[in-house]
Design a protein around this motif. Structure first.
Motif, PDB file in Angstrom:
ATOM      1  N   ARG A   1     -21.369  23.180  18.906  1.00 44.10           N
ATOM      2  CA  ARG A   1     -21.025  21.812  18.545  1.00 44.10           C
ATOM      3  C   ARG A   1     -19.876  21.831  17.547  1.00 44.10           C
ATOM      4  O   ARG A   1     -19.538  22.878  16.990  1.00 44.10           O
ATOM      5  CB  ARG A   1     -22.227  21.063  17.982  1.00 44.10           C
ATOM      6  N   PHE A   2     -19.293  20.665  17.296  1.00 45.55           N
ATOM      7  CA  PHE A   2     -18.080  20.552  16.482  1.00 45.55           C
ATOM      8  C   PHE A   2     -18.225  21.242  15.138  1.00 45.55           C
ATOM      9  O   PHE A   2     -17.312  21.939  14.673  1.00 45.55           O
ATOM     10  CB  PHE A   2     -17.725  19.081  16.273  1.00 45.55           C
ATOM     11  N   GLN A   3     -19.372  21.039  14.497  1.00 47.71           N
ATOM     12  CA  GLN A   3     -19.631  21.572  13.153  1.00 47.71           C
ATOM     13  C   GLN A   3     -19.292  23.060  13.038  1.00 47.71           C
ATOM     14  O   GLN A   3     -18.793  23.520  12.010  1.00 47.71           O
ATOM     15  CB  GLN A   3     -21.104  21.348  12.830  1.00 47.71           C
ATOM     16  N   LYS A   4     -19.562  23.819  14.097  1.00 42.62           N
ATOM     17  CA  LYS A   4     -19.408  25.276  14.045  1.00 42.62           C
ATOM     18  C   LYS A   4     -17.967  25.730  14.239  1.00 42.62           C
ATOM     19  O   LYS A   4     -17.649  26.889  13.992  1.00 42.62           O
ATOM     20  CB  LYS A   4     -20.310  25.942  15.096  1.00 42.62           C
ATOM     21  N   ARG A   5     -17.096  24.867  14.725  1.00 40.19           N
ATOM     22  CA  ARG A   5     -15.664  25.160  14.916  1.00 40.19           C
ATOM     23  C   ARG A   5     -15.441  26.501  15.646  1.00 40.19           C
ATOM     24  O   ARG A   5     -14.727  27.380  15.176  1.00 40.19           O
ATOM     25  CB  ARG A   5     -14.933  25.166  13.573  1.00 40.19           C
ATOM     26  N   LEU A   6     -16.042  26.608  16.818  1.00 39.05           N
ATOM     27  CA  LEU A   6     -15.965  27.871  17.557  1.00 39.05           C
ATOM     28  C   LEU A   6     -14.578  28.147  18.115  1.00 39.05           C
ATOM     29  O   LEU A   6     -14.206  29.310  18.321  1.00 39.05           O
ATOM     30  CB  LEU A   6     -17.021  27.886  18.662  1.00 39.05           C
ATOM     31  N   LYS A   7     -13.783  27.107  18.334  1.00 43.94           N
ATOM     32  CA  LYS A   7     -12.391  27.348  18.739  1.00 43.94           C
ATOM     33  C   LYS A   7     -11.639  28.063  17.617  1.00 43.94           C
ATOM     34  O   LYS A   7     -10.866  28.998  17.861  1.00 43.94           O
ATOM     35  CB  LYS A   7     -11.705  26.032  19.111  1.00 43.94           C
ATOM     36  N   GLU A   8     -11.864  27.607  16.391  1.00 44.07           N
ATOM     37  CA  GLU A   8     -11.242  28.275  15.243  1.00 44.07           C
ATOM     38  C   GLU A   8     -11.781  29.705  15.090  1.00 44.07           C
ATOM     39  O   GLU A   8     -11.042  30.618  14.711  1.00 44.07           O
ATOM     40  CB  GLU A   8     -11.483  27.470  13.966  1.00 44.07           C
ATOM     41  N   TRP A   9     -13.057  29.881  15.400  1.00 42.80           N
ATOM     42  CA  TRP A   9     -13.651  31.219  15.363  1.00 42.80           C
ATOM     43  C   TRP A   9     -12.892  32.151  16.322  1.00 42.80           C
ATOM     44  O   TRP A   9     -12.541  33.280  15.964  1.00 42.80           O
ATOM     45  CB  TRP A   9     -15.123  31.135  15.760  1.00 42.80           C
ATOM     46  N   ILE A  10     -12.649  31.648  17.518  1.00 48.22           N
ATOM     47  CA  ILE A  10     -11.917  32.437  18.518  1.00 48.22           C
ATOM     48  C   ILE A  10     -10.499  32.734  18.033  1.00 48.22           C
ATOM     49  O   ILE A  10      -9.990  33.854  18.202  1.00 48.22           O
ATOM     50  CB  ILE A  10     -11.900  31.690  19.870  1.00 48.22           C
ATOM     51  N   ASP A  11      -9.859  31.748  17.397  1.00 43.56           N
ATOM     52  CA  ASP A  11      -8.496  31.958  16.871  1.00 43.56           C
ATOM     53  C   ASP A  11      -8.476  33.072  15.827  1.00 43.56           C
ATOM     54  O   ASP A  11      -7.581  33.924  15.825  1.00 43.56           O
ATOM     55  CB  ASP A  11      -7.960  30.666  16.248  1.00 43.56           C
ATOM     56  N   VAL A  12      -9.457  33.046  14.924  1.00 48.04           N
ATOM     57  CA  VAL A  12      -9.523  34.071  13.885  1.00 48.04           C
ATOM     58  C   VAL A  12      -9.754  35.442  14.516  1.00 48.04           C
ATOM     59  O   VAL A  12      -9.108  36.440  14.139  1.00 48.04           O
ATOM     60  CB  VAL A  12     -10.636  33.751  12.865  1.00 48.04           C
ATOM     61  N   PHE A  13     -10.663  35.490  15.480  1.00 47.88           N
ATOM     62  CA  PHE A  13     -10.914  36.770  16.153  1.00 47.88           C
ATOM     63  C   PHE A  13      -9.655  37.273  16.857  1.00 47.88           C
ATOM     64  O   PHE A  13      -9.316  38.468  16.766  1.00 47.88           O
ATOM     65  CB  PHE A  13     -12.052  36.637  17.170  1.00 47.88           C
ATOM     66  N   LYS A  14      -8.952  36.373  17.530  1.00 51.18           N
ATOM     67  CA  LYS A  14      -7.751  36.775  18.278  1.00 51.18           C
ATOM     68  C   LYS A  14      -6.696  37.362  17.344  1.00 51.18           C
ATOM     69  O   LYS A  14      -6.091  38.405  17.649  1.00 51.18           O
ATOM     70  CB  LYS A  14      -7.185  35.579  19.030  1.00 51.18           C
ATOM     71  N   SER A  15      -6.477  36.720  16.206  1.00 51.48           N
ATOM     72  CA  SER A  15      -5.459  37.219  15.278  1.00 51.48           C
ATOM     73  C   SER A  15      -5.894  38.548  14.662  1.00 51.48           C
ATOM     74  O   SER A  15      -5.073  39.435  14.410  1.00 51.48           O
ATOM     75  CB  SER A  15      -5.185  36.193  14.180  1.00 51.48           C
ATOM     76  N   THR A  16      -7.192  38.714  14.451  1.00 43.72           N
ATOM     77  CA  THR A  16      -7.712  39.982  13.906  1.00 43.72           C
ATOM     78  C   THR A  16      -7.602  41.094  14.945  1.00 43.72           C
ATOM     79  O   THR A  16      -7.214  42.232  14.626  1.00 43.72           O
ATOM     80  CB  THR A  16      -9.180  39.820  13.475  1.00 43.72           C
ATOM     81  N   GLU A  17      -7.903  40.771  16.190  1.00 44.71           N
ATOM     82  CA  GLU A  17      -7.843  41.772  17.260  1.00 44.71           C
ATOM     83  C   GLU A  17      -6.417  42.232  17.499  1.00 44.71           C
ATOM     84  O   GLU A  17      -6.182  43.403  17.845  1.00 44.71           O
ATOM     85  CB  GLU A  17      -8.441  41.188  18.544  1.00 44.71           C
ATOM     86  N   ALA A  18      -5.457  41.332  17.293  1.00 40.74           N
ATOM     87  CA  ALA A  18      -4.049  41.712  17.461  1.00 40.74           C
ATOM     88  C   ALA A  18      -3.642  42.777  16.444  1.00 40.74           C
ATOM     89  O   ALA A  18      -2.807  43.644  16.729  1.00 40.74           O
ATOM     90  CB  ALA A  18      -3.165  40.483  17.321  1.00 40.74           C
ATOM     91  N   LYS A  19      -4.252  42.731  15.250  1.00 35.68           N
ATOM     92  CA  LYS A  19      -3.955  43.712  14.204  1.00 35.68           C
ATOM     93  C   LYS A  19      -4.839  44.955  14.318  1.00 35.68           C
ATOM     94  O   LYS A  19      -4.465  46.031  13.852  1.00 35.68           O
ATOM     95  CB  LYS A  19      -4.154  43.073  12.824  1.00 35.68           C
ATOM     96  N   HIS A  20      -6.016  44.779  14.930  1.00 38.61           N
ATOM     97  CA  HIS A  20      -6.976  45.886  15.025  1.00 38.61           C
ATOM     98  C   HIS A  20      -7.499  45.976  16.461  1.00 38.61           C
ATOM     99  O   HIS A  20      -8.647  45.603  16.731  1.00 38.61           O
ATOM    100  CB  HIS A  20      -8.132  45.680  14.043  1.00 38.61           C
ATOM    101  N   PRO A  21      -6.683  46.449  17.383  1.00 40.39           N
ATOM    102  CA  PRO A  21      -7.116  46.566  18.783  1.00 40.39           C
ATOM    103  C   PRO A  21      -8.379  47.415  18.905  1.00 40.39           C
ATOM    104  O   PRO A  21      -8.557  48.388  18.169  1.00 40.39           O
ATOM    105  CB  PRO A  21      -5.923  47.255  19.453  1.00 40.39           C
ATOM    106  N   GLY A  22      -9.235  47.001  19.783  1.00 38.66           N
ATOM    107  CA  GLY A  22     -10.477  47.756  19.979  1.00 38.66           C
ATOM    108  C   GLY A  22     -11.704  47.063  19.429  1.00 38.66           C
ATOM    109  O   GLY A  22     -12.834  47.410  19.788  1.00 38.66           O
TER     110      GLY A  22
END
Length: 315
Positions: A201-222
Motif C-alpha cells: 500500500r502507499f504507506q510503504k512506498r515500495l516503488k521508492e524501495w525499488i529505486d533505492v535497491f536499484k541505485s545500490t545494486e548499480a554500485k554493488h552488483p551481485g
C-alpha cells in the motif's frame, strides 16, 4: 474466568493482526478466555494460528466500512450470549463499532491506536474526534502515536503508551532455512540480500524501495532483493519492478504466512515507509538478527538509534 473480545477489521497478515496471534500463547488461559470478531472474510491468514492457541474466532462478513458499522446489533448479541466482560478494538473502523457497543452495553472498551491521526483520511479523523471519548481507555503503540492523539483529539479518557513488541524466543535466525530460500530462488549463499515484508500500500512506498535497491545494486552488483507481501497495489508494484529492470534481481514470492525463513534469508531489512506507528515486521527482523535500514517514520526512531541499532534516514 475473564472473557475478552477482540474486534478487528481483518485477520490477514498485518502488524496488528500478527500481534493478536503472537501474544495469545503468553496469556494465562486458566484465567482468561479470548474471543475474536473480524469482518473481511477473505483476509483470514491469522485465524488458524489463533484457533490453535485456544482463541474463539468468528467472522461477521462485511464488504466495506458501512457494512461493518451495521454489525453492531450482532456484536452486542454475541457479547451478551458469551458473557464478554472486556472488549479490545484494533484499528479505526473496529474502534468505531466498539465505541457504539460501549455506549449501548456499558462494557469496558479498550482501543489500540496503531497510527498517527495525521495519516488517516478526513472522514476517519472526523469520526475519531467525534467518538474517541466513547470508550474506556486507549493504548498507543508508540510515544509518537500518543502525542498525535493528544495534539489532534486531546481526549479526556486515559491514553497509555505501550510499545509494540514481538516474541523474541520465536523469531530466531535459522541459517538452514535461509539457505533453503536462497537455493530455491537461485541466490548465491554469499550474496548480500536486502529484503522487506510489507502490505502493498502507499504507506510503504515500495516503488521508492525499488529505486533505492536499484541505485545500490548499480554500485554493488551481485546483491539481491526480496519483497514479501501482497496488497491493493500489487499490480502497480510488480509493473514498476518490471519497468525498472529489477525483475531478475528482486524476488516477489507473494503473501507468506510463515515469514521466519524469509527473514533468515535476508542480511538487511530495509523499510521506506512514509508513516508508521511502530512496525511489527521491523521488530521481527531485529529479533531475526537482520541489519536495519529504515526511514525515521513514526515510532521507529523510538527503538532505532541511528548508527547504533541501525541506519535511519529522514522521511
Amino acid at each position: 474466568m475473564i472473557r475478552v473480545l477482540h474486534i478487528i477489521k481483518s485477520l490477514g497478515r498485518g502488524g496488528a493482526e500478527m500481534l493478536l496471534q503472537e501474544t495469545l500463547p503468553y496469556h494465562d488461559h486458566s484465567k482468561f478466555e479470548f474471543h475474536y470478531i473480524y469482518f473481511l472474510p477473505w483476509k483470514d491468514q491469522m485465524v488458524e494460528g489463533i484457533e490453535e492457541n485456544g482463541g474463539v474466532v468468528n467472522n461477521f462478513p462485511a464488504n466495506n466500512n458501512i457494512s461493518i458499522m451495521l454489525q453492531v446489533k450482532k456484536i452486542v448479541r454475541y457479547i451478551r450470549e458469551n458473557k464478554i466482560q472486556l472488549v479490545h478494538c484494533h484499528l479505526p473502523w473496529a474502534g468505531f463499532v466498539g465505541r457504539i457497543v460501549h455506549r449501548q452495553t456499558g462494557i469496558p472498551v479498550v482501543y489500540s491506536e496503531h497510527n498517527k491521526q495525521e495519516r488517516y483520511r478526513s472522514v476517519t479523523r472526523y469520526l475519531n474526534k467525534l467518538t474517541y471519548n466513547w470508550q474506556t481507555s486507549v493504548i498507543a503503540v508508540s510515544g509518537d502515536v500518543a502525542e498525535s492523539i493528544k495534539k489532534n483529539i486531546n481526549p479526556i479518557i486515559p491514553v497509555h503508551t505501550l510499545l509494540n513488541g514481538v516474541a523474541v524466543e520465536k523469531f530466531n535466525r535459522d541459517h538452514e532455512a535461509g539457505l533453503n530460500i536462497r537455493k530455491q530462488y537461485g541466490i548465491n549463499e554469499n550474496a548480500i540480500v536486502i529484503g522487506t515484508i510489507a502490505v502493498f500500500r502507499f504507506q510503504k512506498r515500495l516503488k521508492e524501495w525499488i529505486d533505492v535497491f536499484k541505485s545500490t545494486e548499480a554500485k554493488h552488483p551481485g546483491i539481491r532483493g526480496i519483497i514479501v507481501g501482497d496488497g491493493m497495489l500489487k499490480e502497480q508494484v510488480l509493473g514498476y519492478l518490471k519497468e525498472s529492470g529489477m525483475e531478475g534481481k528482486i524476488i516477489t514470492p507473494g503473501l507468506q504466512t510463515e515469514v521466519r525463513p524469509w527473514y533468515s534469508a535476508m542480511d538487511i531489512f530495509m523499510m521506506s515507509s512514509v508513516f508508521e506507528g511502530l512496525p511489527i515486521a521491523m521488530l521481527e527482523a531485529m529479533s531475526m538478527q537482520c541489519a536495519i535500514v529504515t526511514t525515521d517514520a513514526g515510532g521507529i526512531k523510538e527503538v532505532i538509534r541511528n548508527e547504533k541499532d541501525g541506519l535511519l534516514v529522514p522521511v
